[in-house]
Design a protein around this motif. Structure first.
Motif, short mmCIF file in Angstrom:
data_model
loop_
_atom_site.label_atom_id
_atom_site.label_comp_id
_atom_site.label_asym_id
_atom_site.label_seq_id
_atom_site.Cartn_x
_atom_site.Cartn_y
_atom_site.Cartn_z
N CYS A 1 0.10 -40.82 30.22
CA CYS A 1 1.09 -41.71 30.82
C CYS A 1 1.24 -42.97 29.97
O CYS A 1 0.26 -43.57 29.54
CB CYS A 1 0.64 -42.09 32.23
SG CYS A 1 1.68 -43.30 33.08
N ASN B 1 3.08 -45.61 31.12
CA ASN B 1 3.46 -46.68 32.05
C ASN B 1 4.91 -47.13 31.87
O ASN B 1 5.21 -48.32 31.87
CB ASN B 1 2.52 -47.88 31.92
CG ASN B 1 1.15 -47.57 32.44
OD1 ASN B 1 0.99 -47.10 33.56
ND2 ASN B 1 0.13 -47.80 31.63
N ASP C 1 7.32 -46.69 33.94
CA ASP C 1 7.87 -47.12 35.23
C ASP C 1 9.02 -46.28 35.76
O ASP C 1 9.65 -46.68 36.74
CB ASP C 1 8.31 -48.59 35.19
CG ASP C 1 7.21 -49.54 34.76
OD1 ASP C 1 6.07 -49.35 35.21
OD2 ASP C 1 7.49 -50.45 33.98
N CYS D 1 8.90 -43.02 36.95
CA CYS D 1 8.54 -42.04 37.99
C CYS D 1 8.44 -42.67 39.38
O CYS D 1 8.87 -42.07 40.36
CB CYS D 1 7.24 -41.32 37.65
SG CYS D 1 5.79 -42.40 37.50
N GLU D 2 7.86 -43.84 39.48
CA GLU D 2 7.59 -44.45 40.78
C GLU D 2 8.83 -44.54 41.69
O GLU D 2 8.78 -44.11 42.84
CB GLU D 2 6.95 -45.82 40.61
CG GLU D 2 6.58 -46.47 41.92
CD GLU D 2 5.96 -47.85 41.75
OE1 GLU D 2 5.27 -48.27 42.68
OE2 GLU D 2 6.17 -48.48 40.70
N ILE E 1 3.68 -42.29 44.46
CA ILE E 1 3.33 -42.79 43.12
C ILE E 1 3.16 -44.30 43.17
O ILE E 1 4.01 -45.01 43.70
CB ILE E 1 4.40 -42.39 42.09
CG1 ILE E 1 4.53 -40.87 42.04
CG2 ILE E 1 4.06 -42.96 40.71
CD1 ILE E 1 5.66 -40.37 41.17
N SER E 2 2.06 -44.76 42.58
CA SER E 2 1.82 -46.20 42.50
C SER E 2 1.08 -46.52 41.20
O SER E 2 0.53 -45.64 40.55
CB SER E 2 0.99 -46.68 43.70
OG SER E 2 -0.27 -46.04 43.71
N GLN E 3 1.09 -47.79 40.85
CA GLN E 3 0.39 -48.22 39.64
C GLN E 3 -1.10 -48.23 39.91
O GLN E 3 -1.56 -48.87 40.85
CB GLN E 3 0.85 -49.62 39.23
CG GLN E 3 0.18 -50.16 37.98
CD GLN E 3 0.50 -49.36 36.74
OE1 GLN E 3 1.65 -49.12 36.42
NE2 GLN E 3 -0.52 -48.94 36.02
N TYR F 1 -0.15 -44.89 36.11
CA TYR F 1 0.35 -44.54 37.44
C TYR F 1 -0.48 -43.41 38.02
O TYR F 1 -1.04 -42.60 37.29
CB TYR F 1 1.83 -44.14 37.37
CG TYR F 1 2.73 -45.34 37.34
CD1 TYR F 1 3.20 -45.91 38.51
CD2 TYR F 1 3.09 -45.94 36.13
CE1 TYR F 1 4.01 -47.03 38.50
CE2 TYR F 1 3.89 -47.05 36.10
CZ TYR F 1 4.35 -47.59 37.28
OH TYR F 1 5.14 -48.71 37.27
N CYS G 1 9.76 -36.72 39.76
CA CYS G 1 8.95 -37.44 38.78
C CYS G 1 8.80 -36.62 37.50
O CYS G 1 8.86 -37.16 36.39
CB CYS G 1 7.58 -37.81 39.34
SG CYS G 1 6.57 -36.40 39.89
N CYS H 1 10.05 -37.86 33.67
CA CYS H 1 8.94 -38.27 32.81
C CYS H 1 9.25 -37.98 31.34
O CYS H 1 9.45 -36.83 30.96
CB CYS H 1 7.65 -37.56 33.21
SG CYS H 1 6.24 -38.03 32.19
#
Length: 84
Positions: free
Chosen positions: A9, A11, A13, A15-16, A24-26, A31, A50, A54
């Motif tokens: 990943c 990061n 941002d 997918c969230e 999904i969260s950080q 993530y 997601c 991606c």
């Protein structure tokens, strides 16, 4: 199966906001996907959103969380309050 995000990943941002269940969260470094909330988008979409967005293909099935499509649909119903 629920999905998971691997350490590839970046990061980015993307997918969230695509997750209709808020699964999904950080996390601390990348993530993460909460398997209790992930339905692989069953009930919402034909494909996992997601995974579709991606850019580095780092969202495989989580081998520790095996679920059938029927179980995912039941989870969707439980999460959304929809009745069969």
């Amino acid at each position: 199966m629920a999905l998971m995000i691997t350490d590839e990943c970046i990061n980015c941002d993307v997918c969230e906001p695509e997750c209709p269940n808020g699964a999904i969260s950080q996390g601390d470094e990348i993530y993460v996907i909460d398997p209790a909330l992930c339905t692989e988008c069953v009930g919402h979409y034909e494909t996992s959103q997601c995974v579709e967005v991606c850019p580095v293909d780092c969202i495989p099935f989580n081998p520790d969380v095996e679920e059938t499509r029927d179980e995912l649909m039941e989870k969707y119903r439980r999460l959304t309050g929809e009745t069969a």
